[in-house]
Design an enzyme around this catalytic site. Structure first.
Site, short mmCIF file in Angstrom:
data_model
loop_
_atom_site.label_atom_id
_atom_site.label_comp_id
_atom_site.label_asym_id
_atom_site.label_seq_id
_atom_site.Cartn_x
_atom_site.Cartn_y
_atom_site.Cartn_z
N GLY A 18 16.52 -43.29 26.54
CA GLY A 18 17.36 -43.45 27.72
C GLY A 18 17.52 -42.11 28.43
N GLN B 51 21.08 -35.87 33.92
CA GLN B 51 20.41 -35.01 32.94
C GLN B 51 19.23 -34.25 33.55
OE1 GLN B 51 20.24 -38.45 29.93
NE2 GLN B 51 20.16 -36.63 28.65
N CYS C 230 20.52 -36.97 21.77
CA CYS C 230 20.50 -36.92 23.23
C CYS C 230 19.51 -35.85 23.67
CB CYS C 230 21.90 -36.58 23.75
SG CYS C 230 22.00 -36.45 25.55
N LEU C 231 18.70 -36.15 24.68
CA LEU C 231 17.72 -35.16 25.16
C LEU C 231 18.42 -33.90 25.69
CD1 LEU C 231 15.11 -37.43 26.99
CD2 LEU C 231 14.99 -36.47 24.68
N HIS D 116 25.95 -44.97 25.89
CA HIS D 116 25.65 -43.53 25.85
C HIS D 116 25.26 -43.03 27.25
CE1 HIS D 116 23.61 -39.92 23.86
NE2 HIS D 116 23.14 -39.89 25.08
N GLU D 117 24.38 -43.80 27.92
CA GLU D 117 23.90 -43.37 29.24
C GLU D 117 25.00 -43.48 30.29
OE1 GLU D 117 21.23 -41.76 29.28
OE2 GLU D 117 20.60 -42.41 27.29
N HIS E 142 27.12 -40.48 30.39
CA HIS E 142 26.53 -39.35 31.14
C HIS E 142 26.97 -39.39 32.60
CE1 HIS E 142 23.91 -37.25 28.40
NE2 HIS E 142 23.31 -38.35 28.00
NI NI Z 1 22.07 -38.54 26.32
#
Ligand code: NI
Length: 171
Positions: free
Chosen positions: A46, A51, A91-92, A133-134, A137
């Site tokens: 995701g 991000q 998470c990236l 989660h997304e 963000h």
């Molecule tokens: Ni993330």
């Protein structure tokens, strides 16, 4: 298509609250393609636009094993949630960090798709977790915000140091 560079914690730009998309333009469509390409390249499931330093309410997700079922959610909103489950997240934007986080087990999310149509998904399992989660963000929230202050501090110290080293290598 363009690979986008992913912001890493503790970059303050990850804390900006994303703005709604008013119109699905060709630019927005291109952004979602670039986001998907970036997510696959980085082996993520995701990615939120914030991000990659685009402060709009856009997320892309693909939780399939083959990585061939992309979902693009624009202006997503969780309308119902129930149950509770804990699972390990990463998470990236928070490299080399995993933590167990409690989330709702089931969620319903409403959004608009790339054709501008209203859509709804009822999700459970990994998809439900990924959606939550997304969506966090988009509010400038990271999964590590749910951890104790001590754990957050340790992650901060480690990643801030890495960032300084990377910065020095660039200069
Ligand atoms: Ni993330």
């Amino acid at each position: 298509m363009t690979l986008l560079s992913v912001l890493h914690f503790p970059d303050k730009r990850l804390r900006i609250v994303a703005k709604p998309v008013n119109k699905i333009t060709s630019e927005i469509k291109q952004t979602t393609k670039d986001m998907l390409e970036t997510m696959y390249k980085e082996h993520g499931i995701g990615l939120a636009a914030i991000q990659v330093n685009i402060h709009k309410r856009i997320i892309v997700i693909d939780v399939s094993k083959e990585g061939d079922q992309p979902i693009v959610l624009i202006n997503p909103l969780i309308t119902t949630q129930s149950g509770e489950e804990e699972s390990e997240e990463g998470c990236l934007s928070v490299p080399e960090t995993k933590a167990n986080i409690k989330r709702s087990e089931f969620v319903t999310v409403q959004f608009i798709d790339l054709e501008g149509k209203d859509k709804e998904i009822q999700a459970d399992g990994l998809l439900a977790i990924c959606i939550q989660h997304e969506l966090d963000h988009l509010e400038g929230r990271l999964f590590i915000d749910y951890l104790s202050k001590l754990k957050q501090k340790r992650i901060y110290t480690r990643l801030e140091k890495n960032q300084r080293i990377n910065q020095n290598l660039k200069e």
